[in-house]
Design a protein around this motif. Sequence first.
Motif, mmCIF file in Angstrom:
data_model
loop_
_atom_site.group_PDB
_atom_site.id
_atom_site.type_symbol
_atom_site.label_atom_id
_atom_site.label_comp_id
_atom_site.label_asym_id
_atom_site.label_seq_id
_atom_site.Cartn_x
_atom_site.Cartn_y
_atom_site.Cartn_z
ATOM 1 N N LEU A 108 0.813 -1.210 0.000
ATOM 2 C CA LEU A 108 0.000 0.000 0.000
ATOM 3 C C LEU A 108 0.853 1.269 0.000
ATOM 4 C CD1 LEU A 108 -2.887 -1.196 2.258
ATOM 5 C CD2 LEU A 108 -3.012 -0.656 -0.146
ATOM 6 N N SER A 109 1.994 1.239 0.696
ATOM 7 C CA SER A 109 2.918 2.387 0.608
ATOM 8 C C SER A 109 3.297 2.619 -0.836
ATOM 9 C CB SER A 109 4.213 2.122 1.372
ATOM 10 O OG SER A 109 3.994 1.938 2.717
ATOM 11 N N ALA A 110 3.659 1.525 -1.484
ATOM 12 C CA ALA A 110 4.116 1.616 -2.868
ATOM 13 C C ALA A 110 3.014 2.194 -3.754
ATOM 14 C CB ALA A 110 4.537 0.236 -3.365
ATOM 15 N N LEU A 111 1.787 1.726 -3.550
ATOM 16 C CA LEU A 111 0.679 2.213 -4.372
ATOM 17 C C LEU A 111 0.440 3.704 -4.144
ATOM 18 C CD1 LEU A 111 -1.954 -0.652 -4.121
ATOM 19 C CD2 LEU A 111 -0.818 0.173 -6.189
ATOM 20 N N ASP A 112 0.407 4.100 -2.860
ATOM 21 C CA ASP A 112 0.170 5.514 -2.562
ATOM 22 C C ASP A 112 1.237 6.388 -3.200
ATOM 23 O OD1 ASP A 112 -2.075 5.023 -1.169
ATOM 24 O OD2 ASP A 112 -1.437 5.962 0.709
ATOM 25 N N LEU A 113 2.496 5.959 -3.084
ATOM 26 C CA LEU A 113 3.592 6.754 -3.630
ATOM 27 C C LEU A 113 3.519 6.831 -5.147
ATOM 28 C CD1 LEU A 113 6.407 5.525 -1.290
ATOM 29 C CD2 LEU A 113 5.829 7.920 -1.670
ATOM 30 N N ALA A 114 3.278 5.685 -5.769
ATOM 31 C CA ALA A 114 3.224 5.663 -7.229
ATOM 32 C C ALA A 114 2.095 6.562 -7.711
ATOM 33 C CB ALA A 114 3.033 4.239 -7.726
ATOM 34 N N ASN A 115 0.962 6.516 -7.003
ATOM 35 C CA ASN A 115 -0.178 7.316 -7.419
ATOM 36 C C ASN A 115 -0.004 8.796 -7.138
ATOM 37 O OD1 ASN A 115 -1.729 5.307 -8.557
ATOM 38 N ND2 ASN A 115 -2.568 4.690 -6.572
ATOM 39 N N SER A 116 0.938 9.143 -6.250
ATOM 40 C CA SER A 116 1.110 10.577 -6.054
ATOM 41 C C SER A 116 2.344 11.092 -6.787
ATOM 42 C CB SER A 116 1.091 10.946 -4.561
ATOM 43 O OG SER A 116 1.828 10.047 -3.802
ATOM 44 N N GLY A 117 2.904 10.297 -7.670
ATOM 45 C CA GLY A 117 3.907 10.846 -8.579
ATOM 46 C C GLY A 117 5.352 10.466 -8.309
ATOM 47 N N LEU A 135 -3.330 12.832 -1.333
ATOM 48 C CA LEU A 135 -2.269 13.117 -2.304
ATOM 49 C C LEU A 135 -2.423 12.268 -3.561
ATOM 50 C CD1 LEU A 135 0.792 13.407 0.069
ATOM 51 C CD2 LEU A 135 -0.050 15.183 -1.461
ATOM 52 N N THR A 136 -2.810 11.016 -3.381
ATOM 53 C CA THR A 136 -2.955 10.178 -4.573
ATOM 54 C C THR A 136 -4.089 10.712 -5.439
ATOM 55 O OG1 THR A 136 -4.518 8.638 -3.590
ATOM 56 C CG2 THR A 136 -2.202 8.117 -3.311
ATOM 57 N N LEU A 137 -5.106 11.290 -4.786
ATOM 58 C CA LEU A 137 -6.206 11.875 -5.556
ATOM 59 C C LEU A 137 -5.733 13.130 -6.263
ATOM 60 C CD1 LEU A 137 -9.321 12.007 -6.112
ATOM 61 C CD2 LEU A 137 -9.444 13.478 -4.109
ATOM 62 N N LEU A 138 -5.039 14.010 -5.516
ATOM 63 C CA LEU A 138 -4.578 15.262 -6.101
ATOM 64 C C LEU A 138 -3.548 14.999 -7.200
ATOM 65 C CD1 LEU A 138 -4.214 17.202 -2.739
ATOM 66 C CD2 LEU A 138 -5.986 17.549 -4.456
ATOM 67 N N GLY A 139 -2.804 13.906 -7.040
ATOM 68 C CA GLY A 139 -1.791 13.554 -8.035
ATOM 69 C C GLY A 139 -2.402 13.223 -9.390
ATOM 70 N N LYS A 140 -3.695 12.924 -9.386
ATOM 71 C CA LYS A 140 -4.345 12.559 -10.642
ATOM 72 C C LYS A 140 -4.939 13.768 -11.344
ATOM 73 C CE LYS A 140 -5.922 8.098 -8.983
ATOM 74 N NZ LYS A 140 -7.133 7.587 -8.386
ATOM 75 N N LYS A 141 -4.597 14.939 -10.868
ATOM 76 C CA LYS A 141 -5.230 16.174 -11.341
ATOM 77 C C LYS A 141 -5.658 16.176 -12.805
ATOM 78 C CE LYS A 141 -4.286 21.091 -11.927
ATOM 79 N NZ LYS A 141 -5.657 21.512 -11.891
ATOM 80 N N ASP A 142 -4.745 15.804 -13.683
ATOM 81 C CA ASP A 142 -5.097 15.907 -15.087
ATOM 82 C C ASP A 142 -5.634 14.620 -15.682
ATOM 83 O OD1 ASP A 142 -4.540 18.612 -15.416
ATOM 84 O OD2 ASP A 142 -2.400 18.148 -15.323
ATOM 85 N N ASN A 143 -5.631 13.565 -14.913
ATOM 86 C CA ASN A 143 -6.229 12.363 -15.467
ATOM 87 C C ASN A 143 -7.286 11.749 -14.581
ATOM 88 O OD1 ASN A 143 -3.258 12.017 -16.336
ATOM 89 N ND2 ASN A 143 -3.194 11.605 -14.468
ATOM 90 N N LEU A 144 -8.082 12.586 -14.002
ATOM 91 C CA LEU A 144 -9.185 12.057 -13.217
ATOM 92 C C LEU A 144 -10.416 12.048 -14.108
ATOM 93 C CD1 LEU A 144 -9.868 11.013 -10.447
ATOM 94 C CD2 LEU A 144 -10.534 13.320 -9.797
ATOM 95 N N PHE A 145 -10.888 10.846 -14.393
ATOM 96 C CA PHE A 145 -12.028 10.731 -15.294
ATOM 97 C C PHE A 145 -13.154 9.977 -14.614
ATOM 98 C CE2 PHE A 145 -8.430 11.222 -18.135
ATOM 99 C CZ PHE A 145 -8.910 12.142 -19.052
ATOM 100 N N THR A 146 -14.352 10.238 -15.062
ATOM 101 C CA THR A 146 -15.471 9.425 -14.590
ATOM 102 C C THR A 146 -15.386 8.084 -15.305
ATOM 103 O OG1 THR A 146 -16.916 10.076 -16.382
ATOM 104 C CG2 THR A 146 -16.921 11.470 -14.430
ATOM 105 N N SER A 147 -16.147 7.132 -14.816
ATOM 106 C CA SER A 147 -16.212 5.872 -15.533
ATOM 107 C C SER A 147 -17.130 6.071 -16.733
ATOM 108 C CB SER A 147 -16.785 4.807 -14.595
ATOM 109 O OG SER A 147 -17.257 3.728 -15.358
#
Lengths: 59, 954, 53, 315
Positions: free
Chosen positions: A20-29, B861-873
Amino acid sequence: MGNNVTGSVAVIGGGISGMLSALDLANSGYYVYLVEKGPAIGGVMAQLDKTFPTNDCAM
Amino acid sequence: MLTLSELIDVKGEKGNFEIDILKKPRYVDLDLCIGCGACAEKCPGKADDEYNEDLVKRKSVYVEYAQAVPLKYRIDPETCLKLTKDKCGNCEEACPTSAINFDDKEETVTIKTGSIILSPGYKPFDPSQFDNYQYSNYPNVVTAMEFERILSATGPTMGHITTMPKVPVNPKKKKDKELAAYRKDPKKIAWFQCVGSRDINKCDNAHCSSVCCMYAVKEAIISKEHAGDELDCSIFFMDMRTPGKDFEKYYNNAQEKHGINFIRSRVHSVTEVPGTHDLEVVYADEAGEIQKEIYDMVVLSVGLEIPEETRNLAEKLNIEMSPGGFCNTSTFDPVSSSVDGIYVAGAFNRPQDIPQSVLDASAAASAAGDDLSPARNTLTKKLEEVPRINVVGERPRIGVFICDCGSNIKGVVDCAHVTEYAKTLPYVEFADEPMFACSQDTQDKMVEYIKEKNLNRIVVAACTPKTHEPLFQETLENAGLNKYLFEMTNIRNHDSWVHKNNPDMATKKAKDLVRMAVSKAALSEPLKEEKIPMDERVMVVGGGMAGISAARSLSAQGYEVHIIEKQDRLGGEALKLHKTPKGEDIQKKLKSIAEDVNANDNIKVHLNTTIESTDGFVGNFKSRITENGDSSEIEYGAAVLATGATAHEPDEYGFGMDDRVVTSLDLDRMLIENSAELDKMNSATFIQCVGSRDTNRPYCSKICCTHSVHNAIELKTRKPDMDVFILYRDIRTYGENELLYKQARDLGVIFIRYDLENKPDVRTENGSLVIKARDHVLGQPLEIESDLLVLATAIVPRKDEKLANFFKVPLNEEGFFVEKHAKLGPAEFATDGVFICGSGHYPKPLDEAITQGKAAASRALTLLGKKDNLFTSGTVALVDQEKCSSCGVCVAICPYSAPSFLEEGRYSGKAEINPVLCKGCGLCVASCRSGALHLKGFNTDQIFSQIFALDEVV
Amino acid sequence: MGNLIEHIGIERERIHFSWISSAEATKFVDVVKDITEKVRALGPNEKFKKIYN
Amino acid sequence: MDTYTEKIRSIAGSLLKEGKVDRVIGYKKGSIPMATNPFAARTVEQARELVFNSTCVMNLANYITDSSETIAVAAKGCDSRNIVTHIVENKIKRDQVYIIGVPCSGMVDKRRIIEEFGSDLTEFSENGDEISVKSLDKEEVLKKQDYLRDCCTTCIKPNPVVYDELAGELVPEPEVKNRFASVEKIEAMDPDEKYQYFTDLTADCIRCYACRNACPICYCPTCFVDESGPQWVGKGQNETDIQTFHFLRAFHCAGRCTDCGACEEACPMGIKVREFTKKLNKDTSELFGWDAGLDQTKRPPLDTYSPEDPDDFIK
């Protein structure tokens, strides 16, 4: 430190928290190296049958 | 992802580490292996299956378990005949993709990273060193991990509980055969708690492992579900430690609903009843009498232990450890190791359960990211986009791919026949039969076929869409087709696997399935995924430690944060606390954190502020707030709810009547003020569970045991000759807090247990405060005269229904917020863009609140990180407003609040669906009486066509 | 729904709701077997059936 | 019930005069005995034409939906419950409708009277508990209680459940022994008997959809039977299609039907349409403790999503 940092993280251990750490990090860039000593990730949780309280399969 | 790899050395420092990693040989090429299993079928080698706790054998070429990631085989060099004796080589011959490579070698790679997260995990304690439990000698004594595999449907007995679990199912050895004759369905099972935990006599584990009480209860309940109610389950324990969210309810249920026996006793010994292999358990009951009882099976609730190799690694990296081998972290940086830039998560941090580990994981991720924010998005890759082909209005031209899946499908289903049949179906332009539809070369070919034959719909008949649909959809996109022009049907799991012995019928069924998929695909349309605009600001509701931690993490990564606090200063309930159990001065630390927050340009603190209303959804929230009486509006993309909880106001034990009766927080205040009164006192008594674990509040408040024990030590340290008593029900100093419990006893704090039926009686007699209880050891009534009575009061939720309503998030019956998933989503809500941390979720100590704050930030952060690729289904509901009758069923029935009424325009008053909130579950579609709702991608027409196609006679 | 179906004379056993998680393969198999057996025992449904000519 | 007429007229007159409402919906005397028609009075003069008696069977809740006007309506117990349903289902706002509550002592079963007296009645009048009926060949005074519509004999709320003004004293709440006796009779049958019962019941249906049109809660812009893409149900005189229509219509009414009897009243073939809906009324009452049209703040149980749903049917 400034801008001279490497934008990647090593996660040692592929159990539930490592994954889960890895996923969170990957998803935040960040680029992530997930290092696991066994042949597959999952850790001890993958061995559990069901989990409290919903009896969800641990898989 | 690097598997079969171990970290050997780390050089460099925070921001720029160089890490040496030893990669062990797999002997199977990861890129070529497709996980078909042909190799294992032919493998003659045998080894103990570690995944099943060695209870069964597996082949020498294996995957750990069916759902393993990566689903790639590995050859075990210890037992492989080729690698050990240079014989065999069957797997090499059997492999259809030539993935076997016996020449694979060990290698060392060096990677460069900015941060390191250590989550090496734990190992279950090995009880063979204990002679009293006879684990090594008796076949009916098992560990909880072994028992977990026995309960599992994928385990050695497929979930059936039998005795002699360690004896092979088909025994070969003479001794095993003899033992197997004793195999029976157990009638009585006993669990022994604290095996390898809270024990410094027989092993060196002083800590409480935190998880065993819960898993033992769970195993006992599931055992009863599997074996029927007649099964007698007993749990032998010292203190039941069920302090987590909903844990206490589970424990109560286990007693009341499931009839599980809880026996407070440490077992003395286990011996086999001669000639039976049944087990005689000898223990002392609460009255001190020796009892003997016979059980069919004993399960040892083994604790968590940090393995030697992890300790060595930590030592090498200069990471400070506790005596138990856990990583030393501070309360205020609960996931930072003593080495800058190295973070910890999971059981290595402290003994903890899954949700805590999940929180740790996210918290460590955000902490690791905080250091690296300037380099964010520098090493990640962006995918190239292929221009879309417009297929609207075109006649369907369907391509069908019938996968053989090696022999998995082809071994049963006549794939060639099905392929020929597919070619005859309406709109089918092309059909092919690849050996492995999922292999890279087939994917490339598919792209070619799509372009060459001008295909505009694709059907794949193979395995499960759950794992493979995204892969094929990506292939469509690579060929320029919208990914919703794809249809998948499962002729493996649903067909060849279940009708193994009936190939004719299986082939017929495959044809049915393909015909249905084709008829649906013909009606499929390209669907658009709407881009969701994203406001990058975050609102944190609540300026306690959890909220502050979330805000600090978010701001460290460059995001703007608003903190909404209704009091006139930051800090929340922590402002009332004296010291952490680790001895850190809370007020000093709070002051510096608050200063830090106020100086932070990215954080805007709104004090004396309440929220009046909230609108919007993920990426686009808007709230009206009243700050010091002035109203204003703020916009933001995500919200973190950190509203905390308060202390229960007691109405018993003479509170409010006698000044000497105070709450825990009152005592903290006296300690903060260094009150002179404390020095005058000669005795103090604590009563635990005041307002917790009773009928009004059936939950455990989690923090009070540690808090009282710690304060008792504080009093004893200030004035060693003070008499300190703690009246408790179960002492729940979980994790390494157990060490405090021990320290308190060593310092002479006296612990007296009471139960709910016989609560202590408090009265004032001749001007002195007298507490009457019953000594649990002697069974005698007892009177304590005390100068101070401290009530460890419950933590009560704010039950803020208004706030819950604003963000459309649920509260449980006690008034705590309900997270997305008890295990895997503990810092977020089911509502997208809303996160949770702190005691509003459940009572928790500071370090856990801070961890959850950081975790909530990480999730945001993971949500904000998707800023330009957040799409609906693409598969969302759609309203046909012409047919809508405005009855509002959809609005009422939707669990995600996606439908609402249009307020203006031609269709004013009719329903519409917000595609951002819609999860495509179809509830509204099914309940719309007017037929105005449709689920895109699963239109009624498509479903009907599938049903009618099924009815067609071949 | 089951009640209505039963009320108009269709055997209750012909309709069944079950909650089976993706992890409960065994339960799925049991439920399917159970229903198949029950419906087999009832024989083919001759009521409320549209006959296409 | 004749006494209500004057009161309704005066309330309606003053509402229209003061401009409080745009129209008043009530009943007007028809051209033949026993006939009363729905009528919308828009002027004070028209208000004098309003009447109320034991033949006012039409459910007036039908006439208030999808309007931007302010409407007053003379509502019996059942009508008022349907108005509540309409408020819940966004068909009208509460402040848009002025409810003239009419406590009801039951409506006369016209079909039975015609059966006994022939269709050419010359006179029908009522006086308290008695009704007098005159036809070409006979004249009788009957007890109204013996000639009530079936749905009125099992009515639990004859008084309006919501009103702004009353047109008369509230009537005592009746003691209904067992309002679901007819359902229980069917429940006791075996599957084959049941199926035969419903097959016979719907055999005469000519698919005129009068039941649907008369029903206040059947208001969809396009009914599922009229849709062609997808075509949920065949459109011919096929026995199964006819049954499908009735079953599905009943299911759409589950938890919403107030058992006002409008459907049966409207059926030209005399089909006991309520035999379908009544079962669902019984089920919602037993499973959810729910009777339709009593609560303006709650949606019917089948319309809501709740994680706490008992889900007993799921095994």
